[in-house]
Write a protein that holds these residues in place. Structure first.
Motif, short mmCIF file in Angstrom:
data_model
loop_
_atom_site.label_atom_id
_atom_site.label_comp_id
_atom_site.label_asym_id
_atom_site.label_seq_id
_atom_site.Cartn_x
_atom_site.Cartn_y
_atom_site.Cartn_z
N MET A 1 -18.10 9.12 -38.23
CA MET A 1 -18.03 10.16 -37.20
C MET A 1 -16.59 10.62 -37.01
O MET A 1 -15.64 9.86 -37.25
CB MET A 1 -18.55 9.64 -35.85
CG MET A 1 -20.01 9.26 -35.83
SD MET A 1 -20.55 8.73 -34.19
CE MET A 1 -20.52 10.29 -33.32
N ARG A 2 -16.44 11.85 -36.56
CA ARG A 2 -15.12 12.39 -36.22
C ARG A 2 -14.96 12.27 -34.70
O ARG A 2 -15.65 12.95 -33.95
CB ARG A 2 -15.01 13.84 -36.67
CG ARG A 2 -15.20 14.03 -38.19
CD ARG A 2 -15.29 15.50 -38.53
NE ARG A 2 -16.40 16.14 -37.82
CZ ARG A 2 -16.54 17.46 -37.65
NH1 ARG A 2 -15.63 18.28 -38.15
NH2 ARG A 2 -17.58 17.95 -37.00
N ILE A 3 -14.05 11.40 -34.28
CA ILE A 3 -13.96 11.01 -32.88
C ILE A 3 -12.57 11.31 -32.34
O ILE A 3 -11.56 10.96 -32.95
CB ILE A 3 -14.25 9.50 -32.72
CG1 ILE A 3 -15.60 9.14 -33.34
CG2 ILE A 3 -14.19 9.09 -31.26
CD1 ILE A 3 -15.80 7.65 -33.54
N ALA A 4 -12.52 11.96 -31.18
CA ALA A 4 -11.26 12.14 -30.47
C ALA A 4 -11.19 11.12 -29.34
O ALA A 4 -12.11 11.03 -28.52
CB ALA A 4 -11.17 13.55 -29.91
N GLN A 5 -10.13 10.35 -29.30
CA GLN A 5 -9.85 9.44 -28.19
C GLN A 5 -8.71 10.06 -27.38
O GLN A 5 -7.64 10.34 -27.92
CB GLN A 5 -9.44 8.06 -28.70
CG GLN A 5 -10.53 7.29 -29.41
CD GLN A 5 -11.62 6.83 -28.45
OE1 GLN A 5 -11.41 6.65 -27.25
NE2 GLN A 5 -12.82 6.63 -29.00
N VAL A 6 -8.95 10.27 -26.09
CA VAL A 6 -7.96 10.94 -25.24
C VAL A 6 -7.48 9.95 -24.19
O VAL A 6 -8.21 9.59 -23.26
CB VAL A 6 -8.57 12.19 -24.57
CG1 VAL A 6 -7.47 12.96 -23.83
CG2 VAL A 6 -9.25 13.08 -25.61
N ALA A 7 -6.25 9.50 -24.34
CA ALA A 7 -5.70 8.45 -23.49
C ALA A 7 -4.77 9.01 -22.42
O ALA A 7 -4.20 10.09 -22.59
CB ALA A 7 -4.92 7.45 -24.35
N PRO A 8 -4.58 8.29 -21.33
CA PRO A 8 -3.53 8.67 -20.37
C PRO A 8 -2.17 8.58 -21.03
O PRO A 8 -1.99 7.85 -22.02
CB PRO A 8 -3.68 7.61 -19.26
CG PRO A 8 -5.02 7.00 -19.45
CD PRO A 8 -5.30 7.07 -20.92
N LEU A 9 -1.21 9.29 -20.47
CA LEU A 9 0.12 9.34 -21.06
C LEU A 9 1.13 8.47 -20.32
O LEU A 9 2.31 8.48 -20.66
CB LEU A 9 0.62 10.79 -21.08
CG LEU A 9 -0.24 11.77 -21.89
CD1 LEU A 9 0.27 13.20 -21.71
CD2 LEU A 9 -0.25 11.39 -23.37
N PHE A 10 0.68 7.72 -19.34
CA PHE A 10 1.62 6.92 -18.55
C PHE A 10 2.19 5.76 -19.35
O PHE A 10 3.34 5.36 -19.14
CB PHE A 10 0.92 6.39 -17.29
CG PHE A 10 0.45 7.49 -16.37
CD1 PHE A 10 1.36 8.23 -15.65
CD2 PHE A 10 -0.89 7.80 -16.27
CE1 PHE A 10 0.95 9.25 -14.80
CE2 PHE A 10 -1.33 8.81 -15.44
CZ PHE A 10 -0.40 9.55 -14.70
N GLU A 11 1.39 5.20 -20.25
CA GLU A 11 1.83 4.10 -21.11
C GLU A 11 1.57 4.48 -22.56
O GLU A 11 0.71 5.32 -22.85
CB GLU A 11 1.07 2.81 -20.79
CG GLU A 11 1.17 2.36 -19.35
CD GLU A 11 2.49 1.71 -19.02
OE1 GLU A 11 3.30 1.48 -19.95
OE2 GLU A 11 2.75 1.43 -17.82
N ALA A 12 2.28 3.84 -23.48
CA ALA A 12 1.99 4.02 -24.89
C ALA A 12 0.67 3.33 -25.22
O ALA A 12 0.16 2.52 -24.46
CB ALA A 12 3.12 3.44 -25.74
N VAL A 13 0.12 3.67 -26.37
CA VAL A 13 -1.11 3.03 -26.86
C VAL A 13 -0.77 2.28 -28.14
O VAL A 13 -0.53 2.90 -29.17
CB VAL A 13 -2.20 4.09 -27.13
CG1 VAL A 13 -3.45 3.45 -27.72
CG2 VAL A 13 -2.56 4.85 -25.85
#
Length: 350
Positions: A1-13
């Motif tokens: 599958m083609r998946i977008a994960q959208v994380a908060p920007l307050f911390e690095a991932v």
């Protein structure tokens, strides 16, 4: 599958030190990539991932003192996700309700994992407006205040199997791990340890908003050799810290949505003594992975029953229920259900 994960920007991932949501996003992303999915991670530019990274800002906002409006970078990132939505089979957001309005207008299906507390009155009208948005809770307890929410699943957090493990050292103190704030009740952890006659080690960060609480309430309690305030520790230090603890104390005074520290302790074979709040009864197995208590008195009594718990059994329960692989498989089930529902007859791209 083609998946977008959208994380908060307050911390690095993943985060460099403390950080719950971004850490879970990292574990999930790496498992999905390892399973052969095509993942694009929208996160801060200092994130480290095997997915395709699309930076929403140059570095984690918490570490960038030049940023005075953190919403600006998030808005820009959400717009980029929208403009590129046709590239994905599914968009998985971790920004709570921030992107509901724009993502609801796309043809690409999306799902949002709610990582925080949902019992705040001001949230009710927001979710009233978006009753059709697909939501994932991180515990069944978390979703209880939001009866109008369209929850499609509860997916418990997971950790990579080899990330944390028992080190085999002798256990000799009680531990408090996470964040210094009123709802986590480090003051009660200190009281429990002192009444139990056991040393306490506190490995916790102090956010700017909690500095006054730390200075006025917690710091005066730290006097004496029985309390060791270590401060914030990195992920690589957690195995040693938790493995040497007889138990982790979690005397919380709020409806904990999940409590990542619970399964971090379990991964190290360390039992948890926790107050019966929020997700605790779902995550802990009373008498197997720890003791669930209702008061300081019960917590003190529980410290005298730790010998009856097996470190091997605690770790085995982690392996059975809380690995990142299990978490990723659960999310893939959610993705496939939503994609099929939005595009009947579509054959998914592996």
């Amino acid at each position: 599958m083609r998946i977008a994960q959208v994380a908060p920007l307050f911390e690095a991932v993943p985060p460099h030190t403390y950080g719950g949501t971004e850490r879970v996003v990292s574990y999930l992303t790496e498992e999905l990539v390892g399973a052969g999915h095509e993942v694009t991670l929208f996160a801060s530019g200092d994130s480290v991932t095997s997915a395709r990274l699309t930076p929403g800002c140059q570095r984690a906002i918490r570490l960038d003192r030049s940023v005075r409006d953190p919403l600006a970078a998030h808005l820009k990132m959400i717009e980029e996700v929208c403009q590129r939505s046709s590239e994905f089979d599914i968009i998985h957001g971790h920004l709570d309700y921030w992107a509901f309005s724009v993502l609801s207008r796309l043809s690409t299906p999306f799902v949002t994992t709610l990582h925080g507390r949902l019992d705040l009155p001001e949230l009710q009208p927001v979710y009233d407006c978006f009753r059709g948005v697909s939501l994932v809770s991180i515990s069944n307890a978390q979703r209880q205040p939001l009866q109008q929410g369209h929850f499609v699943a509860t997916v418990y957090h997971g950790l990579p199997e080899g990330l944390l493990a028992p080190t085999g050292v002798e256990r000799g103190y009680l531990a408090f791990l996470g964040r210094i704030c009123p709802e986590k009740r480090p003051d009660l952890a200190i009281e429990i340890a002192r009444r139990a006659g056991m040393p306490l080690k506190i490995a916790a960060k102090v956010d700017q908003v909690d500095v006054e609480y730390f200075d006025t309430v917690i710091k005066p309690l730290l006097a004496g050799d029985d309390i060791d305030f270590i401060g914030e520790i990195s992920e690589t230090e957690k195995s040693a810290f938790l493995s040497a603890a007889s138990a982790l104390l979690l005397p919380i005074d709020w409806p904990e949505p999940f409590g990542l520290v619970l399964i971090e302790a379990m991964a190290c074979g360390t039992p948890v003594i926790a107050f019966k709040r929020g997700s605790v009864p779902e995550i802990l197995e009373d008498g197997l992975t720890g003791w669930i208590v209702d008061s300081v008195d019960e917590a003190v009594a529980a410290t005298r029953r730790l010998q009856g718990l097996s470190a091997e059994a605690v770790r085995a329960e982690f392996d059975r229920r809380f690995t990142a692989r299990r978490m990723a498989l659960d999310y893939v089930d959610v993705y496939e259900t939503l994609v099929q529902a939005s595009r009947p007859g579509l054959r998914l791209v592996d």
